[in-house]
Design a protein around this motif. Sequence first.
Motif, mmCIF file in Angstrom:
data_model
loop_
_atom_site.group_PDB
_atom_site.id
_atom_site.type_symbol
_atom_site.label_atom_id
_atom_site.label_comp_id
_atom_site.label_asym_id
_atom_site.label_seq_id
_atom_site.Cartn_x
_atom_site.Cartn_y
_atom_site.Cartn_z
ATOM 1 N N ILE A 64 0.835 -1.205 0.000
ATOM 2 C CA ILE A 64 0.000 0.000 0.000
ATOM 3 C C ILE A 64 0.869 1.254 0.000
ATOM 4 C CG2 ILE A 64 -2.016 -1.051 1.098
ATOM 5 C CD1 ILE A 64 -0.981 -0.062 3.785
ATOM 6 N N LEU A 65 2.036 1.164 -0.653
ATOM 7 C CA LEU A 65 2.948 2.302 -0.662
ATOM 8 C C LEU A 65 2.284 3.549 -1.228
ATOM 9 C CD1 LEU A 65 6.314 0.654 -1.788
ATOM 10 C CD2 LEU A 65 5.650 1.365 0.498
ATOM 11 N N ASP A 66 1.414 3.373 -2.218
ATOM 12 C CA ASP A 66 0.776 4.534 -2.823
ATOM 13 C C ASP A 66 -0.110 5.274 -1.841
ATOM 14 O OD1 ASP A 66 2.009 3.900 -5.173
ATOM 15 O OD2 ASP A 66 0.282 2.815 -6.008
ATOM 16 N N GLU A 67 -0.594 4.591 -0.820
ATOM 17 C CA GLU A 67 -1.477 5.214 0.160
ATOM 18 C C GLU A 67 -0.720 5.972 1.241
ATOM 19 O OE1 GLU A 67 -4.217 2.407 1.738
ATOM 20 O OE2 GLU A 67 -4.570 1.442 -0.193
ATOM 21 N N PHE A 68 0.597 5.837 1.263
ATOM 22 C CA PHE A 68 1.376 6.496 2.304
ATOM 23 C C PHE A 68 1.584 7.979 2.031
ATOM 24 C CE2 PHE A 68 3.736 2.331 3.484
ATOM 25 C CZ PHE A 68 2.625 1.949 4.222
ATOM 26 N N ASN A 69 1.340 8.415 0.803
ATOM 27 C CA ASN A 69 1.511 9.827 0.444
ATOM 28 C C ASN A 69 2.920 10.303 0.790
ATOM 29 O OD1 ASN A 69 0.725 12.299 -0.598
ATOM 30 N ND2 ASN A 69 -0.040 13.041 1.375
ATOM 31 N N LEU A 70 3.897 9.553 0.325
ATOM 32 C CA LEU A 70 5.293 9.865 0.635
ATOM 33 C C LEU A 70 5.761 11.089 -0.133
ATOM 34 C CD1 LEU A 70 6.795 6.257 0.503
ATOM 35 C CD2 LEU A 70 6.154 7.559 2.525
ATOM 36 N N ASP A 71 6.701 11.848 0.477
ATOM 37 C CA ASP A 71 7.312 12.984 -0.199
ATOM 38 C C ASP A 71 8.221 12.487 -1.318
ATOM 39 O OD1 ASP A 71 6.054 14.752 1.462
ATOM 40 O OD2 ASP A 71 7.714 14.856 2.895
ATOM 41 N N LYS A 72 8.606 13.408 -2.172
ATOM 42 C CA LYS A 72 9.521 13.037 -3.255
ATOM 43 C C LYS A 72 10.882 12.648 -2.669
ATOM 44 C CE LYS A 72 10.967 17.831 -4.128
ATOM 45 N NZ LYS A 72 12.389 17.726 -3.840
ATOM 46 N N PRO A 73 11.624 11.810 -3.373
ATOM 47 C CA PRO A 73 12.946 11.385 -2.872
ATOM 48 C C PRO A 73 13.865 12.575 -2.676
ATOM 49 C CG PRO A 73 12.254 10.035 -4.741
ATOM 50 C CD PRO A 73 11.284 11.176 -4.655
ATOM 51 N N LEU A 74 14.757 12.452 -1.654
ATOM 52 C CA LEU A 74 15.707 13.523 -1.349
ATOM 53 C C LEU A 74 17.125 13.015 -1.515
ATOM 54 C CD1 LEU A 74 14.083 14.901 1.941
ATOM 55 C CD2 LEU A 74 13.787 15.786 -0.381
ATOM 56 N N SER A 75 18.016 13.935 -1.849
ATOM 57 C CA SER A 75 19.434 13.595 -1.879
ATOM 58 C C SER A 75 19.947 13.474 -0.442
ATOM 59 C CB SER A 75 20.223 14.676 -2.614
ATOM 60 O OG SER A 75 20.200 15.881 -1.855
ATOM 61 N N GLU A 76 21.170 12.983 -0.276
ATOM 62 C CA GLU A 76 21.743 12.857 1.068
ATOM 63 C C GLU A 76 21.851 14.217 1.738
ATOM 64 O OE1 GLU A 76 25.780 11.252 3.354
ATOM 65 O OE2 GLU A 76 25.513 10.903 1.201
ATOM 66 N N LEU A 77 22.289 15.229 0.995
ATOM 67 C CA LEU A 77 22.414 16.575 1.547
ATOM 68 C C LEU A 77 21.059 17.105 1.996
ATOM 69 C CD1 LEU A 77 23.968 19.178 2.134
ATOM 70 C CD2 LEU A 77 23.683 19.817 -0.271
ATOM 71 N N GLU A 78 20.055 16.946 1.152
ATOM 72 C CA GLU A 78 18.713 17.419 1.490
ATOM 73 C C GLU A 78 18.143 16.673 2.692
ATOM 74 O OE1 GLU A 78 16.955 18.724 -2.895
ATOM 75 O OE2 GLU A 78 17.085 16.595 -2.356
ATOM 76 N N THR A 79 18.420 15.369 2.751
ATOM 77 C CA THR A 79 17.946 14.567 3.881
ATOM 78 C C THR A 79 18.564 15.030 5.183
ATOM 79 O OG1 THR A 79 17.666 12.652 2.418
ATOM 80 C CG2 THR A 79 17.752 12.222 4.793
ATOM 81 N N GLN A 80 19.872 15.293 5.172
ATOM 82 C CA GLN A 80 20.544 15.778 6.382
ATOM 83 C C GLN A 80 19.940 17.088 6.865
ATOM 84 O OE1 GLN A 80 24.778 16.037 5.871
ATOM 85 N NE2 GLN A 80 25.062 13.816 5.745
#
Length: 411
Positions: A34-50
């Motif tokens: 049900i990944l589509d139902e999680f409403n996940l944000d767009k992927p982030l780079s390592e720098l953005e994640t930090q």
Amino acid sequence: MNNFTAHSEEERQEMLNAISCNTVDDLFKHIPVILDEFNLDKPLSELETQKKIKAMAKKNNTDYVSFLGGGVYNKFIPAAVQQVAQRFEFLTAYTPYQPEISQGTLQIMYEFQTMICRLTGMDVSNASVYDAATACAEALSMAVRLKRKNKVLVSSRLNPEYKEVIKTYMWAANIELDFFEELPQDASEYSAVLIQNPDFYGEINNLPQVDTLLIVCTRLSALSIIKPPVEADIVVGDVQELGVPMNFGGPHAGFLACKDKYVRQLPGRIAGRTVDADGNQAFTLTLQTREQHIRREKATSNICSNQALIALCSTLYLSLVGERGFKQAGTLSCNLAHELSEKLSKIGIKTLNNNFFSEFVVETKNSDEFLAKLKLKNIIGGVKLDNNKVLISVTEMNSEEEIEDYIQALM
């Protein structure tokens, strides 16, 4: 060296055909995705994640003064502890079976055992178990093997979390478990009596004389100024106070030490010192009582590991502060705790302990209101026991100014 591929595509297909599947995805059809139902944000780079994680972390308030206790304590840790523990000789995923490539880890285990024996007054110690709760349960099981009586007696003033682990162990082993408020004069029908000293509520008691094995769960920091429990047959406890952060309650390491005559029933790993073929000092695991080394029915426990890295931190801590520093920290904690108790009594808050080290219980009109007042001043005032009682712990990390702030917050 080429990358290792376990199976060829043909072999994979052959295995799938054998279980009536066409593709690997067929193996997971029954699991709802049900990944589509999680409403996940767009992927982030390592720098953005930090950057995002740091921004989220800033929402945490870490500026509180802590008076928490009950088994987990805020203690000073020299910076060198973590620096040395991270050296490649110690920080490894390798399990130290073969002594020829594990001398650093094995030596630390041996030094840890030596320090535990010196602190507790026991003859021999293992190289740690998971935590104090596990150590209590393992000690009771050890006593049943020694005395061959299928009943054990445990003080009701033991840490409640330890009691829950003991209940599980004894239930699984079909060992009869009784708790006591007042110790009966005759305990000969039991394999052991387990008490905590200082107990969960901080009270220091004289060790009882019992006509069976006596197991004492103790606080190592308290042994900096009070007499070791040498009258006990088995001594257990936790090493969290010695160089291990609070870490939201874990992981910890427990210890289990005993008199020499009981060593062959001691569970867990035991490191020994010997000499090699050239006459040089060498360390190795000894007295193999674990199910991985001997027939399972002969094993003393299903403990297949220890908390070697945390035991290392405790050993480094004691090595760095030394006997003098260890006593100074204990004395300071004790003095500050008694000072806070006395000041609380002057504003009408009674301490219920008669004799304590650095942890005590106070009686309040309303525990929630008591702790809420302190929290408004960025003070975590203790552990709520019930609607009218709070367990307060003081360590060398608390200052005279913080003691005064505690009092002012309640006035």
